[in-house]
Design a protein around this motif. Structure first.
Motif, PDB file in Angstrom:
ATOM      1  N   LEU A  60       0.841  -1.190   0.000  1.00  0.00           N
ATOM      2  CA  LEU A  60       0.000   0.000   0.000  1.00  0.00           C
ATOM      3  C   LEU A  60       0.879   1.244   0.000  1.00  0.00           C
ATOM      4  N   PRO A  61       0.383   2.355  -0.546  1.00  0.00           N
ATOM      5  CA  PRO A  61       1.172   3.579  -0.541  1.00  0.00           C
ATOM      6  C   PRO A  61       1.492   4.014   0.891  1.00  0.00           C
ATOM      7  N   PRO A  62       2.645   4.623   1.090  1.00  0.00           N
ATOM      8  CA  PRO A  62       3.013   5.055   2.432  1.00  0.00           C
ATOM      9  C   PRO A  62       2.140   6.208   2.899  1.00  0.00           C
ATOM     10  N   GLU A  63       1.933   6.265   4.178  1.00  0.00           N
ATOM     11  CA  GLU A  63       1.094   7.313   4.739  1.00  0.00           C
ATOM     12  C   GLU A  63       1.926   8.441   5.321  1.00  0.00           C
ATOM     13  N   LEU A  67       8.344   7.506   4.788  1.00  0.00           N
ATOM     14  CA  LEU A  67       8.249   6.318   3.938  1.00  0.00           C
ATOM     15  C   LEU A  67       8.263   6.692   2.457  1.00  0.00           C
ATOM     16  N   ALA A  68       7.621   7.794   2.104  1.00  0.00           N
ATOM     17  CA  ALA A  68       7.637   8.239   0.715  1.00  0.00           C
ATOM     18  C   ALA A  68       9.051   8.627   0.295  1.00  0.00           C
ATOM     19  N   LEU A  69       9.790   9.282   1.173  1.00  0.00           N
ATOM     20  CA  LEU A  69      11.175   9.644   0.874  1.00  0.00           C
ATOM     21  C   LEU A  69      12.056   8.406   0.771  1.00  0.00           C
ATOM     22  N   GLU A  70      11.732   7.384   1.555  1.00  0.00           N
ATOM     23  CA  GLU A  70      12.485   6.133   1.480  1.00  0.00           C
ATOM     24  C   GLU A  70      12.267   5.462   0.122  1.00  0.00           C
ATOM     25  N   GLY A 100       0.027  14.971  -1.755  1.00  0.00           N
ATOM     26  CA  GLY A 100      -0.188  15.544  -0.429  1.00  0.00           C
ATOM     27  C   GLY A 100       0.847  15.181   0.599  1.00  0.00           C
ATOM     28  N   VAL A 101       1.816  14.355   0.242  1.00  0.00           N
ATOM     29  CA  VAL A 101       2.820  13.923   1.212  1.00  0.00           C
ATOM     30  C   VAL A 101       4.170  14.569   0.920  1.00  0.00           C
TER      31      VAL A 101
END
Length: 123
Positions: A60-63, A67-70, A100-101
């Motif tokens: 699932l996409p990171p919240e 995690l998005a940067l990882e 949005g992240v």
């Protein structure tokens, strides 16, 4: 100002060494440049890479931004390791999660990785 030591600030040594390194590069022969270029290999940070490389694309996409940067870092790392298909999948997954992240500049960098992967895979 009697209690202060006499300080002098000089960047002359740094500038001189930078100039000499630049001059050495400018006078480098083509064969020595090609030998240096062919010996270059991407360096992966093993401690962080182990976590990133185990990231599954179908999760699932990171919240969170971390995690998005990882995912972004993993996509960049896989691109420089010439694993373009994996990098493309990670970049696309990161872009889905980026809404949005991630900051706009981080999103543009991820789009750049995706574009470079698409061009490399098209060759």
């Amino acid at each position: 100002m009697d209690g202060l030591p006499d300080l002098t600030f000089s960047d002359d040594d740094d500038e001189t060494s930078a100039r000499s390194a630049r001059q050495a590069k400018l006078h480098q022969t083509e064969s020595s440049f090609q030998a240096q270029k062919s010996s270059w290999k991407p360096i992966c940070q093993t401690k962080q890479a182990a976590r990133r490389l185990n990231y599954r694309v179908d999760r699932l996409p990171p919240e969170s931004k971390e995690l998005a940067l990882e995912i972004k870092a993993a996509a960049e790392e896989r691109y420089y390791a010439r694993e373009y298909q994996t990098a493309l999948a990670l970049a696309e997954r990161g872009l889905k999660a980026a809404e949005g992240v991630l900051h706009a500049s981080e999103r543009r960098e991820l789009e750049g990785v995706r574009g470079r992967c698409v061009r490399r895979l098209a060759k």
